[in-house]
Design a protein around this motif. Structure first.
Motif, PDB file in Angstrom:
ATOM      1  N   LEU A 138       9.391  -0.105 -12.779  1.00 52.50           N
ATOM      2  CA  LEU A 138       9.948  -1.422 -12.359  1.00 52.50           C
ATOM      3  C   LEU A 138      10.832  -1.433 -11.570  1.00 52.50           C
ATOM      4  N   CYS A 139      11.955  -0.726 -12.104  1.00 50.88           N
ATOM      5  CA  CYS A 139      13.469  -0.655 -11.364  1.00 50.88           C
ATOM      6  C   CYS A 139      13.217  -0.114 -10.119  1.00 50.88           C
ATOM      7  N   GLY A 140      12.452   1.134  -9.958  1.00 51.87           N
ATOM      8  CA  GLY A 140      12.300   1.704  -8.679  1.00 51.87           C
ATOM      9  C   GLY A 140      11.430   0.994  -7.759  1.00 51.87           C
ATOM     10  N   CYS A 141      10.554   0.140  -8.016  1.00 48.81           N
ATOM     11  CA  CYS A 141       9.824  -0.712  -7.244  1.00 48.81           C
ATOM     12  C   CYS A 141      10.676  -1.596  -6.778  1.00 48.81           C
ATOM     13  N   ILE A 142      11.370  -2.034  -7.330  1.00 52.68           N
ATOM     14  CA  ILE A 142      12.306  -3.417  -6.984  1.00 52.68           C
ATOM     15  C   ILE A 142      13.303  -2.888  -5.919  1.00 52.68           C
ATOM     16  N   LYS A 143      13.807  -1.528  -6.308  1.00 52.64           N
ATOM     17  CA  LYS A 143      14.814  -0.994  -5.611  1.00 52.64           C
ATOM     18  C   LYS A 143      14.133  -0.493  -4.223  1.00 52.64           C
ATOM     19  N   GLY A 199       5.507   5.189 -15.168  1.00 53.00           N
ATOM     20  CA  GLY A 199       5.186   4.194 -15.961  1.00 53.00           C
ATOM     21  C   GLY A 199       3.698   3.540 -15.505  1.00 53.00           C
ATOM     22  N   ALA A 200       3.302   2.467 -16.341  1.00 49.47           N
ATOM     23  CA  ALA A 200       1.873   2.096 -15.816  1.00 49.47           C
ATOM     24  C   ALA A 200       2.296   0.893 -14.857  1.00 49.47           C
ATOM     25  N   ILE A 201       3.240   0.806 -14.474  1.00 52.45           N
ATOM     26  CA  ILE A 201       3.603  -0.239 -13.639  1.00 52.45           C
ATOM     27  C   ILE A 201       3.664   0.027 -11.990  1.00 52.45           C
ATOM     28  N   SER A 202       2.667  -0.235 -11.192  1.00 53.28           N
ATOM     29  CA  SER A 202       2.834  -0.029 -10.082  1.00 53.28           C
ATOM     30  C   SER A 202       3.639  -0.848  -9.061  1.00 53.28           C
ATOM     31  N   CYS A 203       3.976  -0.226  -8.028  1.00 52.39           N
ATOM     32  CA  CYS A 203       4.909  -1.053  -6.965  1.00 52.39           C
ATOM     33  C   CYS A 203       3.764  -2.220  -6.401  1.00 52.39           C
ATOM     34  N   GLY A 204       2.725  -2.040  -6.210  1.00 49.84           N
ATOM     35  CA  GLY A 204       1.664  -2.931  -5.764  1.00 49.84           C
ATOM     36  C   GLY A 204       1.632  -4.002  -6.601  1.00 49.84           C
ATOM     37  N   GLN A 205       1.712  -3.813  -7.883  1.00 48.50           N
ATOM     38  CA  GLN A 205       1.590  -4.967  -9.275  1.00 48.50           C
ATOM     39  C   GLN A 205       2.811  -5.699  -9.157  1.00 48.50           C
ATOM     40  N   VAL A 242       0.929  -1.123  -0.017  1.00 47.42           N
ATOM     41  CA  VAL A 242       0.035   0.045   0.010  1.00 47.42           C
ATOM     42  C   VAL A 242       0.845   0.986  -0.044  1.00 47.42           C
ATOM     43  N   ALA A 243       1.981   1.392   0.884  1.00 55.00           N
ATOM     44  CA  ALA A 243       2.794   2.539   1.025  1.00 55.00           C
ATOM     45  C   ALA A 243       3.435   2.685  -0.214  1.00 55.00           C
ATOM     46  N   ALA A 244       4.107   1.556  -0.996  1.00 53.01           N
ATOM     47  CA  ALA A 244       4.688   1.648  -2.202  1.00 53.01           C
ATOM     48  C   ALA A 244       3.817   1.888  -3.406  1.00 53.01           C
ATOM     49  N   ALA A 268      13.349 -22.662  -3.446  1.00 48.70           N
ATOM     50  CA  ALA A 268      13.672 -22.858  -4.967  1.00 48.70           C
ATOM     51  C   ALA A 268      12.487 -21.794  -5.578  1.00 48.70           C
ATOM     52  N   VAL A 269      13.017 -21.524  -6.919  1.00 48.48           N
ATOM     53  CA  VAL A 269      11.886 -21.014  -7.733  1.00 48.48           C
ATOM     54  C   VAL A 269      10.950 -21.773  -8.151  1.00 48.48           C
ATOM     55  N   ALA A 270       9.702 -21.439  -8.064  1.00 53.15           N
ATOM     56  CA  ALA A 270       8.156 -22.210  -8.385  1.00 53.15           C
ATOM     57  C   ALA A 270       8.015 -21.447  -9.551  1.00 53.15           C
ATOM     58  N   PRO A 271       6.916 -22.346 -10.391  1.00 54.33           N
ATOM     59  CA  PRO A 271       6.451 -21.904 -11.655  1.00 54.33           C
ATOM     60  C   PRO A 271       5.959 -20.648 -11.573  1.00 54.33           C
ATOM     61  N   PRO A 272       4.810 -20.642 -10.353  1.00 46.66           N
ATOM     62  CA  PRO A 272       4.157 -19.513 -10.408  1.00 46.66           C
ATOM     63  C   PRO A 272       5.105 -17.841 -10.092  1.00 46.66           C
ATOM     64  N   CYS A 273       6.278 -18.264  -9.874  1.00 48.68           N
ATOM     65  CA  CYS A 273       7.371 -17.146  -9.541  1.00 48.68           C
ATOM     66  C   CYS A 273       7.474 -16.554 -11.055  1.00 48.68           C
ATOM     67  N   CYS A 274       8.012 -17.480 -11.791  1.00 43.49           N
ATOM     68  CA  CYS A 274       8.461 -17.247 -13.130  1.00 43.49           C
ATOM     69  C   CYS A 274       7.021 -16.647 -13.919  1.00 43.49           C
ATOM     70  N   ASP A 275       5.919 -17.160 -13.669  1.00 42.44           N
ATOM     71  CA  ASP A 275       4.898 -16.835 -14.381  1.00 42.44           C
ATOM     72  C   ASP A 275       4.804 -15.123 -14.129  1.00 42.44           C
ATOM     73  N   GLY A 276       4.681 -14.865 -12.780  1.00 43.09           N
ATOM     74  CA  GLY A 276       4.845 -13.457 -12.413  1.00 43.09           C
ATOM     75  C   GLY A 276       6.069 -12.561 -12.840  1.00 43.09           C
ATOM     76  N   LEU A 277       7.182 -13.123 -12.800  1.00 46.96           N
ATOM     77  CA  LEU A 277       8.104 -12.328 -13.430  1.00 46.96           C
ATOM     78  C   LEU A 277       7.957 -11.978 -15.006  1.00 46.96           C
ATOM     79  N   LYS A 278       7.537 -13.140 -15.668  1.00 45.20           N
ATOM     80  CA  LYS A 278       7.421 -12.793 -17.085  1.00 45.20           C
ATOM     81  C   LYS A 278       6.286 -11.792 -17.352  1.00 45.20           C
ATOM     82  N   SER A 279       5.211 -11.918 -16.529  1.00 43.82           N
ATOM     83  CA  SER A 279       3.988 -11.326 -16.748  1.00 43.82           C
ATOM     84  C   SER A 279       4.624  -9.593 -16.461  1.00 43.82           C
ATOM     85  N   LEU A 280       5.450  -9.585 -15.541  1.00 47.33           N
ATOM     86  CA  LEU A 280       5.900  -8.126 -15.406  1.00 47.33           C
ATOM     87  C   LEU A 280       6.881  -7.473 -16.607  1.00 47.33           C
ATOM     88  N   ASN A 281       7.719  -8.630 -17.033  1.00 51.16           N
ATOM     89  CA  ASN A 281       8.672  -8.169 -18.176  1.00 51.16           C
ATOM     90  C   ASN A 281       8.000  -7.772 -19.232  1.00 51.16           C
TER      91      ASN A 281
END
Length: 118
Positions: free
Chosen positions: A75-80, A27-33, A17-19, A50-63
């Motif tokens: 995206l960079c700012g949110c990760i940071k 950008g159209a990407i929010s930190c909540g997203q 919520v704070a982010a 370990a890295v699970a398939p849902p993790c990669c699905d989320g990362l691919k969606s963000l990319n």
């Protein structure tokens, strides 16, 4: 009294919520997203699993969503801003894209200058 897991989830919700309310690139990407998309990755990013398939699905969606320079900078700012709060370690943040078959145009560090991301 709330258990540790419940407290951790509540902290993540507060961070999201704070982010989402924090100013960042246009950008159209929010930190909540971002947090929502990478939440299945948190165990890996903290060095606890370990890295699970849902993790990669989320990362691919963000990319895929990071189509413009402004999106990638957001995206960079949110990760940071989110990484320290969720206990994500730089070495795991930087190894995640290759584990999921995703290419990012920068490497994460706490001092990365997101305005230079293209």
């Amino acid at each position: 009294m709330a258990g540790f897991g419940e407290v951790k989830v509540m902290c993540l919700v507060v961070i999201a919520v704070a982010a989402a309310a924090a100013p960042h690139a246009e950008g159209a990407i929010s930190c909540g997203q971002v947090l929502s998309s990478v939440s299945p990755c948190l165990g890996y990013l903290q060095g606890r699993g370990a890295v699970a398939p849902p993790c990669c699905d989320g990362l691919k969606s963000l990319n895929k969503a990071a189509a413009t320079t402004a999106d990638r900078q957001a995206l960079c700012g949110c990760i940071k801003s989110l990484a320290p709060g969720v206990g994500a370690k730089a070495e795991f943040i930087n190894s995640l894209p290759s584990k999921c078959g995703v290419a990012l145009p920068y490497r994460y560090s706490p001092s990365v200058d997101c305005s230079k991301v293209k």
